[in-house]
Scaffold this motif. Sequence first.
Motif: not given
Length: 540
Positions: A512-521
């Motif tokens: 979930v953290n990886k997906l959240d970071a990808s959204e921001i990028q």
Amino acid sequence: MTQAEIKLCSLLLQEHFGEIVEKIGVHLIRTGSQPLRVIAHDTGTSLDQVKKALCVLIQHNLVMYQVHKRGVVEYEAQCSRVLRMLRYPRYIYTAKTLYSDTGELIVEELLLNGKMTMSAVVKKVADRLTETMEDGKTMDYAEVSNTFVRLADTHFVQRCPWVPATENSDPGPPPPAPILVISEKDMYLVPKLSLIGKGKRRRSSDEDAAGEPKAKRPKHSTDNKEPIPDDGIYWQANLDRFHQHFRDQAIVSAVANRMDQFTFQTQTSSEIVRTMLRMSEITTPSAAPFTQPLSSNEIFRSLPVGYNISKQVLDQYLTLLADDPLEFVGKSGDSGGGMYVINLHKALGSLATATLESVVQERFGSRCARIFRLVLQKKHLEQKQVEDFAMIPAKEAKDMLYKMLSGNFISLQEIPKTPDHAPSRTFYLYTVNILSAARMLLHRCYKSIANLIERRQFETKENKRLLEKSQRVEAIIASMQATGAEEAQLQEIEEMITAPERQQLETLKRNVNKLDASEIQVDETIFLLESYIESTMKRQ
């Protein structure tokens, strides 16, 4: 409005406000402006629920209303404003960076509630900060109020339009909807409030149980409640000002990467550009193609304290920046030691081009990126010229050009020698249309973010039972710690979650953290492309 944007709006509205608001919002995005009863009829939703959904959407500036000549009020969704919800974490983090925890919570409250009065924001933020402090310490209202004033002075928060006061002598019927107005000079005018007090902690559950029933408590407080000093003056986050800050940060970072990479331990060029942007951030409109002209003497006086460079060295750096092929900085005159501006439109164009080059390189490889840069530089090239200039064999060059052509990164322009457009008598030139390529990439970014949100929701749904169990265990441990339980008892409760379940939770958290970071990028890429497209459209 593309299907990818509509789908993303739908996911964002559902995640933030629930199914009913999402249904009404997406219907308005698809159909355009509509009156209340038509919305209720078309969506099959009760009039009361439609009214409540519209209230929520208007409160958060996601829907606007307009009164037509016949007195009919029509509601229209603001799709671009819905998509801004993706950027909420970035707005909050920026406020934290610039104005510490107090600024972060002020912006967070305004984004979560849409519109709030200053007094309500100050009290809520003071209470939240007091909750996190050690026992015996409290946050003063005056301190939060000062941070709010600083945010208004730098235009990060602004007043909402209000209903102008009308004279009671007007005999006509009231308008079907209020007409909101605001003048430019009042937009950042902070009311003079004497907010005296400190943040309060919430009562614990045992105190609530020992005290009077909760239902009765508000009745005692409302009888002697003082009138709100700033009643009717509502505030909201100024998203355009945040976007201006993001744009300035991107420009400073680009200058640092280009000009300061060979000057070890100094960031002189980027610091000069940062100073110029800071001096003109309030005076330059967010959509302007250039900043206000600044003299060399003004820039020298405004450099940060302790930045020891002489006036002569500053002039050399400014000349170097003005002579750079990217033309981020331009010279507009010779008075005051030389007048300089930052060409915001060209800077955004360079950032968008660099983004496209990066995507081509990641997707098709370094040799395709070489061809892409070559076509960008030469504007128009035939296939034979591409092969010669790029020094790539004919077969490979042809394959790479067609790959990029099918991906809409480059386009083909036909120039016929004769009116019949015969292939043997026609020039075929490859070119890069940055605007259309940026639009295509923006569309793909919207699809990517929608996929990331769906994947995150799927991961959470698949592990719903385990997450609920983990939350229950954490709540039990927290209540036992509050009552002073022994370590052995806490250990026993923690063991309710087995080792495989704990490992599964760790994997879920990491994903979930990886997906959240990808959204921001991805949203950072969206911001650059949107800024470039908006700037280009305004110049045409």
